[in-house]
Scaffold this motif. Structure first.
Motif, short mmCIF file in Angstrom:
data_model
loop_
_atom_site.label_atom_id
_atom_site.label_comp_id
_atom_site.label_asym_id
_atom_site.label_seq_id
_atom_site.Cartn_x
_atom_site.Cartn_y
_atom_site.Cartn_z
N PHE A 199 21.83 -55.91 -30.95
CA PHE A 199 22.16 -56.54 -29.98
C PHE A 199 22.70 -55.76 -28.75
CE2 PHE A 199 23.00 -59.32 -33.89
CZ PHE A 199 22.05 -59.96 -33.79
N ALA A 200 22.54 -54.48 -28.99
CA ALA A 200 23.22 -53.59 -27.80
C ALA A 200 22.17 -52.53 -27.39
CB ALA A 200 24.36 -53.03 -28.47
N ARG A 201 22.61 -51.69 -26.27
CA ARG A 201 21.72 -50.89 -26.11
C ARG A 201 21.91 -49.46 -27.00
NH1 ARG A 201 24.15 -48.15 -20.23
NH2 ARG A 201 25.35 -46.68 -21.65
N THR A 202 21.00 -48.50 -27.19
CA THR A 202 20.89 -47.45 -28.04
C THR A 202 21.13 -46.13 -27.23
OG1 THR A 202 18.68 -47.14 -28.31
CG2 THR A 202 19.94 -48.73 -30.07
N HIS A 203 20.52 -46.12 -25.84
CA HIS A 203 20.42 -45.02 -25.11
C HIS A 203 21.49 -44.96 -24.12
CE1 HIS A 203 16.70 -43.94 -26.85
NE2 HIS A 203 16.30 -45.25 -26.85
N TYR A 204 22.49 -43.63 -24.36
CA TYR A 204 23.41 -43.28 -23.36
C TYR A 204 23.35 -42.00 -22.99
CZ TYR A 204 25.81 -47.34 -25.68
OH TYR A 204 26.14 -48.71 -25.98
N GLY A 205 22.43 -41.51 -23.17
CA GLY A 205 22.10 -40.00 -22.60
C GLY A 205 22.70 -38.95 -23.29
N ASN A 206 22.97 -38.95 -24.44
CA ASN A 206 23.49 -38.17 -25.51
C ASN A 206 22.72 -37.94 -26.82
OD1 ASN A 206 24.62 -39.91 -27.53
ND2 ASN A 206 26.27 -40.47 -26.27
N LEU B 137 23.38 -38.57 -29.89
CA LEU B 137 23.36 -39.87 -30.76
C LEU B 137 22.31 -40.86 -30.23
CD1 LEU B 137 26.97 -39.89 -31.36
CD2 LEU B 137 25.17 -39.04 -32.96
N ASP B 138 21.67 -40.60 -29.32
CA ASP B 138 20.58 -41.91 -28.94
C ASP B 138 19.59 -41.96 -30.08
OD1 ASP B 138 21.81 -41.94 -26.60
OD2 ASP B 138 20.47 -41.04 -25.40
N GLY B 139 18.89 -41.02 -30.51
CA GLY B 139 17.84 -40.97 -31.53
C GLY B 139 18.42 -41.65 -32.77
N PHE B 140 19.54 -41.24 -33.10
CA PHE B 140 20.25 -41.73 -34.40
C PHE B 140 20.39 -43.42 -34.27
CE2 PHE B 140 24.27 -42.92 -36.74
CZ PHE B 140 23.64 -42.43 -38.15
N ARG B 141 21.05 -43.78 -33.07
CA ARG B 141 21.20 -45.22 -32.71
C ARG B 141 19.94 -46.05 -32.83
NH1 ARG B 141 25.49 -43.18 -29.55
NH2 ARG B 141 23.82 -42.98 -27.95
N GLU B 142 19.13 -45.38 -32.14
CA GLU B 142 17.64 -46.14 -32.13
C GLU B 142 17.11 -46.17 -33.39
OE1 GLU B 142 14.70 -48.44 -30.64
OE2 GLU B 142 16.49 -47.72 -29.58
N GLY B 143 17.24 -45.11 -34.37
CA GLY B 143 16.62 -45.38 -35.95
C GLY B 143 17.57 -46.52 -36.48
N GLN B 144 18.90 -46.42 -36.26
CA GLN B 144 19.52 -47.59 -36.68
C GLN B 144 18.93 -48.98 -36.31
OE1 GLN B 144 23.68 -46.36 -35.61
NE2 GLN B 144 24.03 -46.03 -37.65
N ARG B 145 18.60 -49.05 -35.18
CA ARG B 145 18.12 -50.36 -34.38
C ARG B 145 16.91 -50.72 -34.91
NH1 ARG B 145 15.18 -52.30 -29.91
NH2 ARG B 145 16.13 -54.13 -29.32
N GLU B 146 16.06 -49.49 -35.33
CA GLU B 146 14.69 -49.92 -36.04
C GLU B 146 15.14 -50.37 -37.35
OE1 GLU B 146 11.18 -49.85 -35.69
OE2 GLU B 146 11.72 -49.53 -33.64
N VAL B 147 15.91 -50.24 -38.08
CA VAL B 147 16.28 -50.66 -39.48
C VAL B 147 16.68 -52.33 -39.31
CG1 VAL B 147 17.64 -50.74 -41.30
CG2 VAL B 147 16.63 -48.62 -40.44
N GLY B 148 17.56 -52.41 -38.13
CA GLY B 148 17.76 -53.74 -37.94
C GLY B 148 16.63 -54.72 -37.35
N LEU B 149 15.84 -54.27 -36.71
CA LEU B 149 14.73 -54.90 -36.26
C LEU B 149 13.95 -55.51 -37.61
CD1 LEU B 149 13.98 -53.20 -32.64
CD2 LEU B 149 14.81 -55.77 -33.30
N MET B 150 13.77 -54.45 -38.34
CA MET B 150 13.07 -54.55 -39.57
C MET B 150 13.29 -55.72 -40.48
SD MET B 150 12.88 -53.83 -43.13
CE MET B 150 14.21 -52.87 -43.36
#
Length: 109
Positions: free
Chosen positions: A44-51, A53-66
């Motif tokens: 429910f939040a953005r994952t890209h902050y330009g640092n 950890l962006d890829g890590f957060r996006e991976g977590q988001r992929e798990v949530g969407l799955m």
């Protein structure tokens, strides 16, 4: 082990997992736990902050969407709607309790 036995094992395990998801999504407490996992996965939040950890957060988001697409929605799309309503109600109760506590603390000073 024969191929057919492997298929039967996979089918039975899949059934057990579906039933377990039904148990989790069938209770308010289970839905609250699932909501907290989805929040932690940045669904429910953005994952890209330009640092870094962006890829890590996006991976977590992929798990949530799955979890949403492969477990919650196929089980009962209304479970997600219930989760949304219950979360809003919970946050309203928490907000009210926090306001009352702050008011009491101010009055006690």
């Amino acid at each position: 082990m024969t191929e057919r036995i492997s298929e039967i094992i996979a089918e039975r395990r899949a059934l057990e997992v579906r039933q377990a998801w039904g148990t989790v999504l069938g209770t308010r407490e289970g839905r609250l736990v699932m909501w907290s996992i989805l929040e932690r996965c940045h669904v429910f939040a953005r994952t890209h902050y330009g640092n870094d950890l962006d890829g890590f957060r996006e991976g977590q988001r992929e798990v949530g969407l799955m979890i949403l697409n492969e477990r919650i929605f196929p089980h009962d799309v209304r479970a997600f709607a219930a989760m949304q309503i219950e979360h809003a109600e919970l946050m309203d109760r928490i907000q009210l309790a926090a306001e009352q506590q702050a008011e009491k603390e101010t009055a006690d000073e």
